[in-house]
Design an enzyme around this catalytic site. Structure first.
Site, PDB file in Angstrom:
ATOM      1  CD  GLU A 279      85.782  29.137  38.444  1.00 54.27           C
ATOM      2  OE1 GLU A 279      85.401  29.702  39.476  1.00 54.27           O
ATOM      3  OE2 GLU A 279      86.866  29.407  37.883  1.00 54.27           O
ATOM      4  CD  GLU A 400      87.254  31.687  34.656  1.00 54.74           C
ATOM      5  OE1 GLU A 400      87.964  31.777  35.691  1.00 54.74           O
ATOM      6  OE2 GLU A 400      86.039  31.938  34.649  1.00 54.74           O
TER       7      GLU A 400
END
Length: 639
Positions: A279, A400
């Site tokens: 991320e 995710e």
């Protein structure tokens, strides 16, 4: 993961869309999901009885590392290809009656204890346009789930305080997944020990270094027909970083650790890919040309370094938060610029792009309030990352996605994204196996055993019916609890500041410590061996030490180390004041109760009695309405 902008979680937003529960009621998929759940419970080991003094057998996979690269003859970490004595290796992939390189998960065969499912693994993978393929050119869909914990101060997959590694991986394989995404931190790679592992349930694991534990995880996953993606989730174990480096963990360390892992698993095709950095967000940009913040350029440098060591790996590259046109999306979710500015590596056909995507309960992105929600979602995904697959640019692995499914709005998002993935044949990694994900919960309940029925059903179009896979060895696990618990369970622990490393050759960005998806309180304690702490209570021959493992809003996990410095063996009872403790979720090595503002624990099972000159460690997971005690006054008495 955490949504763009803030740690805001407002689950009282407008309830739109329709319930997945209603959508799946009366369908064949619901029946299949029910059959899977029955099989999962039936395949689970029987509830643990009180252990006898007989030594616990050694596990199949010792996890002891050697100097030989993992997977080569002579490698020390288990060599999972061998089954139990007398058991012929199975050739069935998890979820299939025959080897299933496409990962369809269509069968219902039950793997017996001792069956080794490694023969069903796909081996090294490569890409061809938007397709991931096996060596013979067969299309392959990665169906992964994350099992986090090795990126936290525990430096071990969470839940090993309650279940065995075998039981967890058998559960994952049973559900139809074919891969596990294993987050780690650079800090844990260099740590000398993990913690919060129940040695009675996981004999042989508690004494390993985190790197040896990773070896054991890979080899055990392999034996269940599960590939592994390694995910550099954090530099240190306290929080995610916006960029791929920090002052304490520079780019040189990031790349050096990745190349070390590439060498370590160079002969192990069960490790199929490296997720380079979790991320990127904040200052991270895509192709902006600033060497301090250009994530596309950094991913190219790291990918080339890894492939110079092992050219067979998939290089998994996440997106950024702020895209080139100024638009914002999820942390790691923006790949709008990757089509025109791709990650181009010296070894072709290795890049897989991996966005993250979440529902409104994580953060109120603008598209959740559109008049045509949820019909607008496929267009949002197409624009941000889906076009890469649809235009045959490169494969997409949704790295995710997940939800607690507590609102109709979230359920509508979940149904839509599952349909999008299934329709487009995209790979994915569900977040998470763990129930202690603060934002999303997990695919099992707080007992780490009972499947979340609605989530299993919701993932049915992607996973199929699955098939019951029994753990290789009968190990004690908690008995399944059919009643879902609303209580969160322990998120990430904390860790100390990492050891100094050479200064970064790149400019150090401004401090941007951000909250992580696994919300928990950080402290200054080092992960490491459980020893008798200085803060103790004592009586006669016994002393007790407190070691808080994890805490979060709503509960905590702590361990007690009870030592006997006397001349005879003794049972024990320990207690401490905690006016905010409300109940016991689970305990190991002791039986615990909460009454009148006091937690009382009595030694049980392997920790029932402490011999002279020895110490035992036991633990408990508690629900609480306040902060966990840091150094409570412990009372200890023989019994």
């Amino acid at each position: 993961m955490l949504g763009f902008g803030s740690d805001d979680r407002d689950e009282g937003r407008a309830r739109v869309g329709r319930s997945l529960r209603g959508a799946f009621r009366g369908t064949a998929m619901a029946a299949a999901a029910f059959a899977l759940l029955v099989g999962l419970v039936a395949a689970a080991p029987a509830p643990a009885s009180t252990p006898t003094p007989t030594p616990i057998p050694a596990p199949r996979h010792t996890g002891v590392a050697s100097d030989t690269p993992i997977g080569q003859p002579g490698a020390g970490a288990g060599q999972a290809a061998a089954g139990q004595p007398g058991a012929a290796p199975s050739t069935a992939a998890p979820g299939a009656t025959t080897p299933d390189p496409a990962g369809t998960g269509s069968g219902t065969e039950t793997a017996a204890p001792g069956d080794d499912l490694a023969a069903g693994l796909p081996g090294w993978l490569h890409t061809d346009g938007a397709t991931i393929e096996t060596a013979d050119g067969s299309p392959y869909v990665i169906k992964a789930i994350a099992w986090f914990g090795m990126e936290t101060g525990n430096c071990a997959p969470h839940g090993l305080w309650s279940i065995s590694l075998d039981a967890g991986l058998a559960q994952i394989a049973s559900m139809g997944f074919n891969t596990v995404r294993l987050p780690y931190s650079n800090e844990c790679l260099s740590a000398v020990a993990s913690n919060s592992i129940n040695a009675a349930v996981n004999p042989g694991l508690a004494g390993l270094t985190p790197l040896q534990l990773m070896d054991a995880f890979v080899q055990t996953a392999k034996s269940y027909g599960l590939s592994v993606i390694l995910d550099r989730h954090r530099p240190d174990s306290g929080a995610q970083s916006a960029l791929w480096y920090t002052a304490q963990y520079p780019e040189s360390t990031w790349i050096a650790d990745w190349t070390m892992l590439a060498q370590r698993y160079a002969a192990e095709p069960a490790v199929i890919g490296f997720d380079l950095h979790n991320e990127p967000h904040g200052e991270a940009c895509w192709g902006c040309g600033d060497p301090a913040t250009d994530w596309q350029a950094a991913a190219t440098r790291a990918g080339d370094a890894v492939l110079a060591v092992n050219p067979e790996l998939l290089i998994i590259v996440e997106g950024v938060e702020q895209q080139g046109d100024g638009s914002f999306t999820w942390w790691g979710g923006g790949l709008r610029d990757a089509g025109s500015a791709p990650v181009s590596l010296a070894v072709p056909d290795r890049v897989v792009y991996s966005p993250h995507d979440y529902p409104a309960s994580i953060y109120a992105q603008s598209w959740f309030t559109a008049a045509d929600y949820p019909a607008n979602l496929p267009g949002v995904w197409d624009e941000n990352w889906g076009y890469l697959a649809k235009q045959n640019v490169a494969p997409v692995l949704l790295g995710e996605f997940g939800s607690k499914l507590q609102t109709d709005q979230d359920r509508a998002w979940f149904e839509t994204i599952v349909s999008y993935l299934a329709t487009n044949g995209m790979s994915f990694s569900y977040w998470s196996f763990n129930p202690n994900s603060g934002d999303t919960g997990g695919i099992v309940h707080d007992d780490w055993v009972t499947p979340q029925a609605e989530k299993v059903a919701a993932l049915g179009p992607l996973l199929g019916a699955g098939s019951a896979v029994a753990p290789h060895s009968a190990v004690p696990v908690p008995s399944p609890d059919p009643v879902p618990s609303a209580t969160p369970v322990p998120p990430s622990s904390s860790s100390a500041s990492p050891s100094p490393v050479p200064a970064s050759p790149l400019p150090t960005p401004g401090s941007s410590a951000a909250p992580s998806k696994i919300s928990g309180s950080a402290s200054s304690r080092n992960p490491g061996p459980i020893v008798v702490p200085g803060e103790t209570g004592s009586l006669a021959e016994l002393s007790a030490g407190w070691d808080l493992q994890s805490e979060w809003p709503g509960g905590y996990v702590t361990e007690l180390t009870v030592s006997n410095r006397g001349g005879s063996a003794a049972g024990w009872t320990a207690s401490w004041p905690d006016a905010t403790a409300t109940g016991v979720v689970n305990a190991w090595g002791m039986d615990c109760t909460v009454a009148s503002g006091t937690v009382t624990c009595t030694g049980a099972d392997w920790a029932a009695s402490v011999t002279p000159g020895q110490a035992v460690t036991a633990g408990v997971q508690l629900t609480s309405s306040g902060a966990a005690p840091v150094t409570p006054t412990l009372s200890i008495a023989p019994r």
